[in-house]
Design a protein around this motif. Structure first.
Motif, mmCIF file in Angstrom:
data_model
loop_
_atom_site.group_PDB
_atom_site.id
_atom_site.type_symbol
_atom_site.label_atom_id
_atom_site.label_comp_id
_atom_site.label_asym_id
_atom_site.label_seq_id
_atom_site.Cartn_x
_atom_site.Cartn_y
_atom_site.Cartn_z
ATOM 1 N N THR A 152 0.852 -1.192 0.000
ATOM 2 C CA THR A 152 0.000 0.000 0.000
ATOM 3 C C THR A 152 0.886 1.240 0.000
ATOM 4 O OG1 THR A 152 -1.684 -1.210 1.240
ATOM 5 C CG2 THR A 152 -1.867 1.183 1.205
ATOM 6 N N GLY A 153 0.564 2.206 -0.864
ATOM 7 C CA GLY A 153 1.393 3.405 -0.950
ATOM 8 C C GLY A 153 0.737 4.472 -1.804
ATOM 9 N N ALA A 154 1.551 5.116 -2.665
ATOM 10 C CA ALA A 154 1.032 6.204 -3.496
ATOM 11 C C ALA A 154 1.784 6.266 -4.817
ATOM 12 C CB ALA A 154 1.170 7.534 -2.757
ATOM 13 N N ASN A 155 1.107 6.817 -5.838
ATOM 14 C CA ASN A 155 1.703 7.103 -7.145
ATOM 15 C C ASN A 155 2.183 5.867 -7.894
ATOM 16 O OD1 ASN A 155 1.330 9.887 -6.535
ATOM 17 N ND2 ASN A 155 3.276 9.882 -5.404
ATOM 18 N N PHE A 156 1.514 4.727 -7.662
ATOM 19 C CA PHE A 156 1.831 3.546 -8.451
ATOM 20 C C PHE A 156 1.207 3.705 -9.837
ATOM 21 C CE2 PHE A 156 1.698 1.238 -4.144
ATOM 22 C CZ PHE A 156 3.021 1.550 -3.901
ATOM 23 N N GLU A 157 1.869 3.102 -10.848
ATOM 24 C CA GLU A 157 1.365 3.195 -12.221
ATOM 25 C C GLU A 157 1.355 1.820 -12.856
ATOM 26 O OE1 GLU A 157 2.550 6.197 -14.835
ATOM 27 O OE2 GLU A 157 2.921 7.699 -13.289
ATOM 28 N N ASN A 158 0.379 1.618 -13.728
ATOM 29 C CA ASN A 158 0.242 0.342 -14.425
ATOM 30 C C ASN A 158 1.116 0.363 -15.674
ATOM 31 O OD1 ASN A 158 -0.602 -2.172 -15.196
ATOM 32 N ND2 ASN A 158 -2.659 -1.523 -15.850
ATOM 33 N N THR A 159 2.379 -0.022 -15.503
ATOM 34 C CA THR A 159 3.340 -0.004 -16.612
ATOM 35 C C THR A 159 3.924 -1.398 -16.799
ATOM 36 O OG1 THR A 159 5.280 0.442 -15.234
ATOM 37 C CG2 THR A 159 3.947 2.343 -15.939
ATOM 38 N N ASN A 160 4.524 -1.600 -17.975
ATOM 39 C CA ASN A 160 5.195 -2.875 -18.241
ATOM 40 C C ASN A 160 6.426 -3.049 -17.370
ATOM 41 O OD1 ASN A 160 3.338 -3.601 -20.238
ATOM 42 N ND2 ASN A 160 4.519 -2.589 -21.866
ATOM 43 N N ASP A 161 6.955 -1.927 -16.858
ATOM 44 C CA ASP A 161 8.175 -1.973 -16.054
ATOM 45 C C ASP A 161 7.903 -2.007 -14.551
ATOM 46 O OD1 ASP A 161 9.980 -1.884 -18.256
ATOM 47 O OD2 ASP A 161 9.475 0.230 -18.503
ATOM 48 N N LEU A 162 6.637 -2.157 -14.161
ATOM 49 C CA LEU A 162 6.310 -2.237 -12.743
ATOM 50 C C LEU A 162 7.046 -3.428 -12.121
ATOM 51 C CD1 LEU A 162 4.500 -1.162 -10.387
ATOM 52 C CD2 LEU A 162 2.801 -2.854 -11.100
ATOM 53 N N SER A 163 7.765 -3.200 -11.053
ATOM 54 C CA SER A 163 8.539 -4.285 -10.442
ATOM 55 C C SER A 163 8.740 -4.014 -8.957
ATOM 56 C CB SER A 163 9.893 -4.449 -11.135
ATOM 57 O OG SER A 163 10.626 -3.243 -11.076
ATOM 58 N N CYS A 164 9.094 -5.094 -8.258
ATOM 59 C CA CYS A 164 9.349 -5.016 -6.818
ATOM 60 C C CYS A 164 10.726 -5.590 -6.542
ATOM 61 C CB CYS A 164 8.312 -5.811 -6.029
ATOM 62 S SG CYS A 164 6.589 -5.362 -6.376
ATOM 63 N N LEU A 165 11.349 -5.113 -5.498
ATOM 64 C CA LEU A 165 12.676 -5.565 -5.121
ATOM 65 C C LEU A 165 12.661 -5.931 -3.634
ATOM 66 C CD1 LEU A 165 15.202 -5.717 -6.937
ATOM 67 C CD2 LEU A 165 15.973 -3.586 -5.891
ATOM 68 N N PHE A 166 13.036 -7.197 -3.360
ATOM 69 C CA PHE A 166 13.142 -7.673 -1.976
ATOM 70 C C PHE A 166 14.626 -7.702 -1.639
ATOM 71 C CE2 PHE A 166 9.003 -8.983 -3.253
ATOM 72 C CZ PHE A 166 8.238 -9.186 -2.126
ATOM 73 N N GLY A 167 15.090 -6.632 -1.000
ATOM 74 C CA GLY A 167 16.533 -6.526 -0.807
ATOM 75 C C GLY A 167 17.173 -6.326 -2.162
ATOM 76 N N THR A 168 17.970 -7.305 -2.582
ATOM 77 C CA THR A 168 18.583 -7.266 -3.921
ATOM 78 C C THR A 168 17.903 -8.236 -4.875
ATOM 79 O OG1 THR A 168 20.207 -8.936 -3.272
ATOM 80 C CG2 THR A 168 20.812 -6.625 -2.943
ATOM 81 N N LEU A 169 16.845 -8.897 -4.393
ATOM 82 C CA LEU A 169 16.177 -9.935 -5.189
ATOM 83 C C LEU A 169 14.939 -9.364 -5.860
ATOM 84 C CD1 LEU A 169 16.369 -12.817 -2.547
ATOM 85 C CD2 LEU A 169 17.912 -12.434 -4.484
ATOM 86 N N GLU A 170 14.851 -9.559 -7.185
ATOM 87 C CA GLU A 170 13.716 -9.040 -7.922
ATOM 88 C C GLU A 170 12.521 -9.973 -7.778
ATOM 89 O OE1 GLU A 170 12.636 -7.383 -12.413
ATOM 90 O OE2 GLU A 170 14.719 -7.583 -11.751
ATOM 91 N N SER A 171 11.359 -9.388 -7.640
ATOM 92 C CA SER A 171 10.117 -10.147 -7.520
ATOM 93 C C SER A 171 9.801 -10.852 -8.840
ATOM 94 C CB SER A 171 8.981 -9.198 -7.147
ATOM 95 O OG SER A 171 7.737 -9.843 -7.226
ATOM 96 N N PRO A 172 9.351 -12.134 -8.778
ATOM 97 C CA PRO A 172 8.962 -12.819 -10.015
ATOM 98 C C PRO A 172 7.789 -12.137 -10.727
ATOM 99 C CG PRO A 172 9.229 -14.389 -8.217
ATOM 100 C CD PRO A 172 9.263 -13.020 -7.610
ATOM 101 N N SER A 173 6.931 -11.482 -9.944
ATOM 102 C CA SER A 173 5.800 -10.792 -10.566
ATOM 103 C C SER A 173 5.359 -9.628 -9.703
ATOM 104 C CB SER A 173 4.622 -11.752 -10.773
ATOM 105 O OG SER A 173 4.063 -12.134 -9.525
ATOM 106 N N ALA A 174 4.859 -8.597 -10.393
ATOM 107 C CA ALA A 174 4.293 -7.433 -9.717
ATOM 108 C C ALA A 174 3.004 -7.091 -10.446
ATOM 109 C CB ALA A 174 5.261 -6.264 -9.733
ATOM 110 N N VAL A 175 1.914 -7.005 -9.688
ATOM 111 C CA VAL A 175 0.593 -6.799 -10.296
ATOM 112 C C VAL A 175 0.017 -5.475 -9.802
ATOM 113 C CG1 VAL A 175 -1.747 -7.709 -10.537
ATOM 114 C CG2 VAL A 175 0.204 -9.282 -10.427
ATOM 115 N N TYR A 176 -0.329 -4.609 -10.780
ATOM 116 C CA TYR A 176 -0.932 -3.319 -10.457
ATOM 117 C C TYR A 176 -2.389 -3.522 -10.080
ATOM 118 C CZ TYR A 176 -2.752 1.431 -11.209
ATOM 119 O OH TYR A 176 -3.356 2.645 -11.067
ATOM 120 N N LYS A 177 -2.773 -2.981 -8.905
ATOM 121 C CA LYS A 177 -4.164 -3.053 -8.477
ATOM 122 C C LYS A 177 -4.821 -1.673 -8.539
ATOM 123 C CE LYS A 177 -5.472 -6.544 -7.231
ATOM 124 N NZ LYS A 177 -5.940 -7.703 -8.019
#
Length: 535
Positions: free
Chosen positions: A128-153
């Motif tokens: 939960t936060g602010a200013n998220f956008e539904n883009t092809n480059d939407l991604s999450c980072l857990f420390g230095t590990l990239e998330s397998p998937s990020a879904v815009y809600k």
């Protein structure tokens, strides 16, 4: 002067093809600047003067990659909006492309849920936060590990899938909407070791729920999101240690087995190490027999009811905290040995199939002062039985279960006379000898005072000498027979008149004839105990 030139000190000037910008990635970033923008195009030159310009006057040095690619870090902007991105090989001449870079309010992370997950990955974390956008480059980072998937809600919510981690521990979870700029809010996500279940105690409980189930395993953590799941029903868990948690079973609509799983984060459950828990019908106690016993305990109490289960956890409880194991007879009958009590009085008797959940019946067992035998009279009788023995003692009660025991032989009848006196009928015995005479007021608990009763062989008369005497009495009559014993209660009876006898041997006794009111024949009988005569 426009005529004479410095031919002796010429300097080389290089003409190059015009820079052409064909695209940038990403094409937006935060107003704080710092976005690493990859610029693609043609005719880029390796030069210390190589620059990018973001809008009017905002020039930054560029990093040369190739003649078709450079990298520039976007400068900060004072307001949101789009600006032209231009490139110059010499720091002076910029291309005239209309490639736009948009400054936006940067994404921000406010909270995450759940805030922990297994190192095997796969946990779906709601950010939960602010200013998220539904883009092809939407991604999450857990420390230095990239998330397998990020879904815009929505602009305030993103779902991030936790990656596989090589170790447990805290990491920052950050979000990027352009694949380059990540938030710097440092929301903490905890990677947990894999939790496993080993056992549960108890392994069964009532369909009404409420059973406190102790779950043993490893990898447990103290978390406000700790949960247990009974098939599809989830309940809160209570952390005890890294190897134990406690959960109260929810109600079930039917009896039968369900699978228990646990979760440290309320989302991911231990589906690979489920343990079976069995729901059963409520125990019902309808009666006990006997319903009283001595304070020393040891009374074998038969409990009747329904839904009893064959289990090593089957128990009876006599009052608060006095639990004893129960012996299973059938689903409607069990046997429990009453524990000792410190004082007289009535206590509730409850039953549990699992050793934890006890029925709420109001069946009472009364602790009383135990019966005691002080003396018996007569203390002997024939093996043919029938001798009425008066037992004197204490705490006798007039109950339907009042009984006497001659050794291992039960008395044909026991008659209550008072709290200190009972009459017991001696049973038929197969042999002569001493036995203990004990009394029970509840048909189960017998006294242990070992009052001795002697079963005698049947006495028989053969002859008397003399066979006649004066009506004044006083004639010494020698009685011959067998089965005589030396007893203080030895008697002779002349019709209805009884006199003491003198023991000579097992075949002879002597009696003095009593006076008689008239001449004539009378019958002589003898008794070894003063009660039973050789009729």
């Amino acid at each position: 002067n426009g005529v004479d030139f410095t031919s002796e000190s010429m300097i080389e000037y290089i003409y190059g093809a015009d820079v052409i910008v064909s695209g940038i990635s990403p094409d937006f970033g935060g107003m704080k600047g710092g976005t690493s923008v990859t610029v693609t195009g043609s005719n880029f030159e390796f030069s210390e003067k190589l620059k990018c310009r973001f809008g009017a006057g905002n020039e930054v040095s560029a990093g040369f990659v190739s003649s078709t690619e450079i990298v520039c870090v976007a400068p900060a902007a004072s307001s949101a909006g789009s600006v032209d991105v231009a490139v110059s090989n010499n720091g002076v001449d910029f291309d005239a492309s209309s490639t736009l870079f948009e400054y936006k309010d940067g994404a921000a992370v406010g909270s995450i849920s759940p805030s922990s997950g297994s190192i095997v990955g796969g946990t779906i974390v709601t950010v939960t936060g602010a200013n998220f956008e539904n883009t092809n480059d939407l991604s999450c980072l857990f420390g230095t590990l990239e998330s397998p998937s990020a879904v815009y809600k929505s602009s305030t919510e993103v779902e991030c899938e936790a990656p596989l981690s090589s170790s447990a521990g805290f990491v920052s979870l950050e979000v990027s909407t352009n694949g380059v700029d990540y938030t710097t809010d440092a929301a903490q996500f905890l990677f947990l070791e894999v939790a496993k279940l080993i056992s549960i105690e108890p392994s069964s409980g009532s369909v009404d729920g409420g059973t406190s189930v102790l779950v043993t395993g490893f990898g447990f953590v103290d978390s406000s999101q700790l949960k247990c799941k009974f098939d599809s029903t989830t309940v809160s868990g209570r952390y005890i240690s890294s190897t134990q948690i406690e959960c109260d079973s929810p109600p079930s609509s039917a009896s039968g087995a369900v699978n228990i799983e646990v979760s440290m984060n309320g989302v991911d459950f231990t589906s690979e190490s489920m343990i079976e828990y069995i729901y059963g019908a409520d125990v019902i106690v309808s009666g006990i027999s006997p319903d009283f016993g001595g304070m020393k305990g040891g009374t074998s109490v038969t409990v009747t009811g329904s839904n009893f289960e064959f289990s090593e956890k089957l128990k009876c409880r006599f009052g608060a905290g006095n639990e004893v194991s129960a012996g299973f007879v059938s689903s409607t009958e069990i046997v429990c040995v009453a524990p000792a009590a410190s004082s007289a009085g009535s206590v509730d008797v409850a039953v549990s199939n699992n050793g934890v959940d006890f029925d709420a019946s109001s069946t009472l067992f009364e602790y009383k002062d135990g019966a005691a035998v002080g003396s018996i009279s007569p203390s002997s009788g024939s093996i043919v039985g029938g001798t009425i023995v008066t037992v004197t003692g204490a705490n006798f009660e007039n109950t339907n279960d009042l009984s006497c025991l001659f050794g291992t032989l039960e008395s044909p009848s026991a008659v209550y006379k008072s709290s200190t006196e009972v009459e017991c009928e001696a049973p038929l015995s197969s042999s002569a000898g001493f036995v203990s005479l004990e009394v029970s007021t509840n048909g189960v608990d017998y006294t242990t005072d070992a009052a001795q009763f002697l079963f005698l062989e049947v006495a028989k008369l053969i002859s008397i000498e003399p066979s006649s005497g004066s009506v004044d009495g006083g004639t010494s009559v020698l009685v011959t027979g067998f089965g005589f014993v030396d007893s203080s209660q030895l008697k002779c009876k002349f019709d209805s008149t009884t006199v003491s006898g003198r023991y000579i041997s097992s075949t002879q006794i002597e009696c003095d004839s009593p006076p008689s009111s008239a001449s004539g024949a009378v019958n002589i009988e003898v008794s070894m105990n003063g009660v039973d005569f050789t009729s």
